[in-house]
Design a protein around this motif. Structure first.
Motif, PDB file in Angstrom:
ATOM      1  N   ARG A   1       0.830  -1.203   0.000  1.00 56.40           N
ATOM      2  CA  ARG A   1       0.000   0.000   0.000  1.00 56.40           C
ATOM      3  C   ARG A   1       0.866   1.256   0.000  1.00 56.40           C
ATOM      4  O   ARG A   1       0.516   2.264  -0.624  1.00 56.40           O
ATOM      5  CB  ARG A   1      -0.925  -0.029   1.211  1.00 56.40           C
ATOM      6  N   THR A   2       1.998   1.199   0.690  1.00 51.44           N
ATOM      7  CA  THR A   2       2.925   2.332   0.696  1.00 51.44           C
ATOM      8  C   THR A   2       3.469   2.596  -0.694  1.00 51.44           C
ATOM      9  O   THR A   2       3.594   3.752  -1.126  1.00 51.44           O
ATOM     10  CB  THR A   2       4.080   2.067   1.686  1.00 51.44           C
ATOM     11  N   GLN A   3       3.796   1.533  -1.424  1.00 50.14           N
ATOM     12  CA  GLN A   3       4.296   1.704  -2.792  1.00 50.14           C
ATOM     13  C   GLN A   3       3.228   2.308  -3.703  1.00 50.14           C
ATOM     14  O   GLN A   3       3.533   3.174  -4.526  1.00 50.14           O
ATOM     15  CB  GLN A   3       4.792   0.371  -3.353  1.00 50.14           C
ATOM     16  N   VAL A   4       2.000   1.861  -3.555  1.00 50.49           N
ATOM     17  CA  VAL A   4       0.913   2.427  -4.363  1.00 50.49           C
ATOM     18  C   VAL A   4       0.753   3.907  -4.038  1.00 50.49           C
ATOM     19  O   VAL A   4       0.619   4.751  -4.941  1.00 50.49           O
ATOM     20  CB  VAL A   4      -0.394   1.650  -4.144  1.00 50.49           C
ATOM     21  N   ARG A   5       0.772   4.238  -2.761  1.00 52.12           N
ATOM     22  CA  ARG A   5       0.654   5.646  -2.353  1.00 52.12           C
ATOM     23  C   ARG A   5       1.794   6.485  -2.929  1.00 52.12           C
ATOM     24  O   ARG A   5       1.604   7.641  -3.307  1.00 52.12           O
ATOM     25  CB  ARG A   5       0.669   5.745  -0.826  1.00 52.12           C
ATOM     26  N   SER A   6       2.980   5.895  -3.035  1.00 52.78           N
ATOM     27  CA  SER A   6       4.145   6.621  -3.534  1.00 52.78           C
ATOM     28  C   SER A   6       4.127   6.808  -5.041  1.00 52.78           C
ATOM     29  O   SER A   6       4.879   7.630  -5.573  1.00 52.78           O
ATOM     30  CB  SER A   6       5.430   5.879  -3.130  1.00 52.78           C
ATOM     31  N   GLY A   7       3.297   6.035  -5.749  1.00 49.40           N
ATOM     32  CA  GLY A   7       3.165   6.230  -7.182  1.00 49.40           C
ATOM     33  C   GLY A   7       3.415   5.008  -8.041  1.00 49.40           C
ATOM     34  O   GLY A   7       3.543   5.134  -9.267  1.00 49.40           O
ATOM     35  N   ALA A   8       3.477   3.811  -7.458  1.00 49.64           N
ATOM     36  CA  ALA A   8       3.786   2.603  -8.235  1.00 49.64           C
ATOM     37  C   ALA A   8       2.671   2.270  -9.218  1.00 49.64           C
ATOM     38  O   ALA A   8       1.494   2.223  -8.845  1.00 49.64           O
ATOM     39  CB  ALA A   8       4.018   1.429  -7.301  1.00 49.64           C
ATOM     40  N   ASP A   9       3.070   2.018 -10.475  1.00 51.92           N
ATOM     41  CA  ASP A   9       2.127   1.543 -11.491  1.00 51.92           C
ATOM     42  C   ASP A   9       1.926   0.038 -11.385  1.00 51.92           C
ATOM     43  O   ASP A   9       0.910  -0.491 -11.834  1.00 51.92           O
ATOM     44  CB  ASP A   9       2.674   1.836 -12.893  1.00 51.92           C
ATOM     45  N   ILE A  10       2.916  -0.655 -10.883  1.00 54.07           N
ATOM     46  CA  ILE A  10       2.937  -2.108 -10.794  1.00 54.07           C
ATOM     47  C   ILE A  10       3.721  -2.451  -9.533  1.00 54.07           C
ATOM     48  O   ILE A  10       4.591  -1.678  -9.109  1.00 54.07           O
ATOM     49  CB  ILE A  10       3.597  -2.716 -12.058  1.00 54.07           C
ATOM     50  N   ILE A  11       3.421  -3.568  -8.893  1.00 59.44           N
ATOM     51  CA  ILE A  11       4.154  -3.999  -7.699  1.00 59.44           C
ATOM     52  C   ILE A  11       5.153  -5.064  -8.107  1.00 59.44           C
ATOM     53  O   ILE A  11       4.800  -6.072  -8.725  1.00 59.44           O
ATOM     54  CB  ILE A  11       3.200  -4.556  -6.618  1.00 59.44           C
ATOM     55  N   LYS A  12       6.431  -4.819  -7.755  1.00 64.26           N
ATOM     56  CA  LYS A  12       7.484  -5.804  -8.011  1.00 64.26           C
ATOM     57  C   LYS A  12       7.962  -6.331  -6.658  1.00 64.26           C
ATOM     58  O   LYS A  12       8.272  -5.557  -5.742  1.00 64.26           O
ATOM     59  CB  LYS A  12       8.637  -5.152  -8.781  1.00 64.26           C
ATOM     60  N   ILE A  13       8.006  -7.652  -6.503  1.00 63.06           N
ATOM     61  CA  ILE A  13       8.483  -8.244  -5.265  1.00 63.06           C
ATOM     62  C   ILE A  13       9.676  -9.146  -5.564  1.00 63.06           C
ATOM     63  O   ILE A  13       9.895  -9.564  -6.703  1.00 63.06           O
ATOM     64  CB  ILE A  13       7.380  -9.040  -4.546  1.00 63.06           C
ATOM     65  N   THR A  14      10.434  -9.432  -4.536  1.00 62.39           N
ATOM     66  CA  THR A  14      11.552 -10.365  -4.669  1.00 62.39           C
ATOM     67  C   THR A  14      11.170 -11.641  -3.917  1.00 62.39           C
ATOM     68  O   THR A  14      11.418 -11.774  -2.718  1.00 62.39           O
ATOM     69  CB  THR A  14      12.852  -9.757  -4.124  1.00 62.39           C
ATOM     70  N   ALA A  15      10.553 -12.568  -4.657  1.00 67.92           N
ATOM     71  CA  ALA A  15      10.027 -13.783  -4.040  1.00 67.92           C
ATOM     72  C   ALA A  15      11.128 -14.736  -3.597  1.00 67.92           C
ATOM     73  O   ALA A  15      10.909 -15.587  -2.729  1.00 67.92           O
ATOM     74  CB  ALA A  15       9.086 -14.489  -5.007  1.00 67.92           C
ATOM     75  N   THR A  16      12.304 -14.611  -4.212  1.00 69.06           N
ATOM     76  CA  THR A  16      13.424 -15.507  -3.881  1.00 69.06           C
ATOM     77  C   THR A  16      14.691 -14.677  -3.714  1.00 69.06           C
ATOM     78  O   THR A  16      14.706 -13.468  -3.977  1.00 69.06           O
ATOM     79  CB  THR A  16      13.674 -16.540  -4.999  1.00 69.06           C
ATOM     80  N   GLY A  17      15.753 -15.338  -3.338  1.00 68.91           N
ATOM     81  CA  GLY A  17      17.053 -14.691  -3.339  1.00 68.91           C
ATOM     82  C   GLY A  17      17.431 -14.267  -4.740  1.00 68.91           C
ATOM     83  O   GLY A  17      16.823 -14.676  -5.731  1.00 68.91           O
ATOM     84  N   GLY A  18      18.468 -13.419  -4.829  1.00 66.82           N
ATOM     85  CA  GLY A  18      18.896 -12.912  -6.122  1.00 66.82           C
ATOM     86  C   GLY A  18      20.400 -12.936  -6.260  1.00 66.82           C
ATOM     87  O   GLY A  18      21.131 -12.960  -5.260  1.00 66.82           O
ATOM     88  N   VAL A  19      20.849 -12.896  -7.488  1.00 65.34           N
ATOM     89  CA  VAL A  19      22.276 -13.027  -7.776  1.00 65.34           C
ATOM     90  C   VAL A  19      23.066 -11.855  -7.224  1.00 65.34           C
ATOM     91  O   VAL A  19      24.128 -12.022  -6.622  1.00 65.34           O
ATOM     92  CB  VAL A  19      22.495 -13.156  -9.300  1.00 65.34           C
ATOM     93  N   LEU A  20      22.573 -10.632  -7.396  1.00 65.60           N
ATOM     94  CA  LEU A  20      23.396  -9.467  -7.125  1.00 65.60           C
ATOM     95  C   LEU A  20      23.202  -8.871  -5.741  1.00 65.60           C
ATOM     96  O   LEU A  20      23.811  -7.845  -5.427  1.00 65.60           O
ATOM     97  CB  LEU A  20      23.153  -8.403  -8.204  1.00 65.60           C
ATOM     98  N   SER A  21      22.388  -9.496  -4.894  1.00 64.37           N
ATOM     99  CA  SER A  21      22.360  -9.050  -3.497  1.00 64.37           C
ATOM    100  C   SER A  21      23.619  -9.578  -2.814  1.00 64.37           C
ATOM    101  O   SER A  21      24.009 -10.737  -3.000  1.00 64.37           O
ATOM    102  CB  SER A  21      21.106  -9.558  -2.787  1.00 64.37           C
ATOM    103  N   ASN A  22      24.254  -8.717  -2.021  1.00 66.74           N
ATOM    104  CA  ASN A  22      25.539  -9.072  -1.406  1.00 66.74           C
ATOM    105  C   ASN A  22      25.321  -9.846  -0.117  1.00 66.74           C
ATOM    106  O   ASN A  22      25.625  -9.385   0.989  1.00 66.74           O
ATOM    107  CB  ASN A  22      26.365  -7.807  -1.159  1.00 66.74           C
ATOM    108  N   THR A  23      24.756 -11.035  -0.283  1.00 69.15           N
ATOM    109  CA  THR A  23      24.508 -11.901   0.867  1.00 69.15           C
ATOM    110  C   THR A  23      24.491 -13.351   0.384  1.00 69.15           C
ATOM    111  O   THR A  23      23.971 -13.638  -0.695  1.00 69.15           O
ATOM    112  CB  THR A  23      23.173 -11.559   1.568  1.00 69.15           C
TER     113      THR A  23
END
Length: 424
Positions: A191-213
């Motif tokens: 809801r915060t993202q929508v309030r801020s102006g998001a046209d679409i919601i993108k989530i990170t459902a899994t880990g990712g290659v370029l996160s430093n962890t």
């Protein structure tokens, strides 16, 4: 080509332009190439498609593309305009302001437009920078493609999409309001993202290659959190798309009713079944996989050890993944993850899609009619037809015979304005 400065945009005198076209792929869904047509463009819209080469006489301007192949402006469903991977990337996270990011994004937006991409989805940029860039392009303040923007990704604390690898006090400064834990908090983040102006919601459902962890590439949100995110997004009238590598996270997100999958590295038979059943689009981002694998295995690797391990694991798998998805009947929308690889090189994704088993026509469909449907822009992008915005590009050769022709765009019109005309 991607580095060529954009010429000053040319507005049609009198508001009407006649574009004489040698070969025309007006609706890629049909695959029909028409010959000897004239596009009549009034203002920012296509008014008519006429037979033969009609001259404007004295009522407007004539653009001669009689020796060219014309098709709709291309769509990239996954970019990051306000950043680009480089050896100083971790330092830039704490030295570039949001205003700096906006200006960086303006440079990348111009390169993207000049490469023939008249519409993009920016997934995961900092809110203030990317929403300001989107709106500036819409107003005509800066040249660039039409932007559908998610702003910051909805992510778990400590996971992919959160800040990682800095001092604790710096981490708190870099962390976004869209980072959450627990179903209720994740609903708040959407809801915060929508309030801020998001046209679409993108989530990170899994880990990712370029996160430093060193947190792997598997599911990171709980099933309950994923269900809450999708429900909240849909209640707010937004699509929800998921960065997802691991099969567990892909399938959990699909069972929660998610709308599309970005990357999809470890999708399996269940993933394909769920995606086909629900009509979910896959955005394969093959250029990203190719790029991270080359950097991680090369002599000038600038990734951290955690990033390197994941890049070497996931990068080489993505081409075969896209092949399995295509063979299994999954709908595919074109997306590059540019910002990982260089902006302006977006069209190199076409050759990778063909290597994965798509025909050149299918690859072009993925970047036109498919991507338009995926982003719910069927009335604004993906085809050349009366009433549609005048977004079109031209190349010299036949991209249905050699899809790499799309890496050599010579003409770009967006909204009836010529931004690139190499013959002018």
């Amino acid at each position: 080509m991607a580095q060529t400065p954009a010429a000053a945009p040319v507005s049609p005198p009198g508001g009407t332009t006649f574009v004489q076209v040698g070969r025309l792929l007006a609706d890629p869904e049909t695959g029909v190439v028409q010959r000897g047509k004239t596009l009549v463009i009034r203002g920012n819209q296509i008014e008519q498609v006429l037979d033969g080469f009609v001259d404007s006489a004295y009522i407007g301007a004539t653009i001669d593309l009689r020796d060219a192949f014309v098709l709709p402006g291309l769509i990239d469903s996954h970019v990051h305009l306000t950043s680009q991977q480089n050896p100083n990337g971790r330092l830039e996270a704490v030295t570039l302001s949001n205003a700096d990011r906006g200006f960086v994004g303006a440079r990348h937006a111009r390169r993207t437009l000049m490469a023939g991409f008249t519409t993009v989805a920016d997934l995961g940029g900092q809110n203030e920078a990317v929403f300001a860039l989107r709106d500036a392009i819409r107003r005509g303040d800066v040249p660039g493609p039409r932007v559908i923007a998610s702003g910051s990704s909805v992510s778990i604390h400590g996971g992919h999409g959160d800040a990682n690898g800095y001092r604790d006090d710096v981490l708190h400064l870099l962390s976004s309001e869209s980072v959450c834990s627990g179903p209720e908090d994740c609903m708040r983040a959407v809801r915060t993202q929508v309030r801020s102006g998001a046209d679409i919601i993108k989530i990170t459902a899994t880990g990712g290659v370029l996160s430093n962890t060193a947190a792997g590439l598997g599911q990171q949100f709980s099933d309950a959190e994923l269900a809450a995110i999708v429900d909240a997004g849909h209640r707010m009238g937004r699509q929800v798309t998921a960065h997802a590598h691991g099969g567990d996270g892909i399938n959990s997100f699909l069972r929660a009713g998610g709308d599309s999958i970005e990357h999809g590295t470890y999708l399996d038979d269940e993933s394909i079944r769920l995606m086909r059943r629900e009509g979910v689009y896959l955005v394969p981002t093959l250029m990203a996989g190719d790029y991270v694998a080359r950097v991680a295995s090369g002599p000038d690797n600038f990734f951290t050890p955690a990033q390197t391990a994941k890049a070497l694991e996931a990068g080489p798998l993505m081409l075969a993944m896209a092949g399995r998805a295509h063979e299994g009947g999954v709908r595919i929308a074109f997306g590059t993850d540019s910002g990982v690889s260089a902006h302006g090189d977006n069209a190199q994704e076409f050759a990778l899609l063909v290597r994965a088993g798509m025909t050149p026509l299918e690859a072009i469909q993925s970047a036109t009619v498919n991507a338009a449907t995926h982003l719910r822009l069927e009335d604004e992008a993906g085809r050349i037809a009366p009433g549609m915005p005048a977004d079109l590009i031209a190349v010299s050769g036949d991209p249905l015979a050699d899809v790499t022709e799309l890496e050599r765009v010579r003409f770009v019109m967006k909204g009836g304005v010529v931004y690139r005309g190499d013959d002018r």
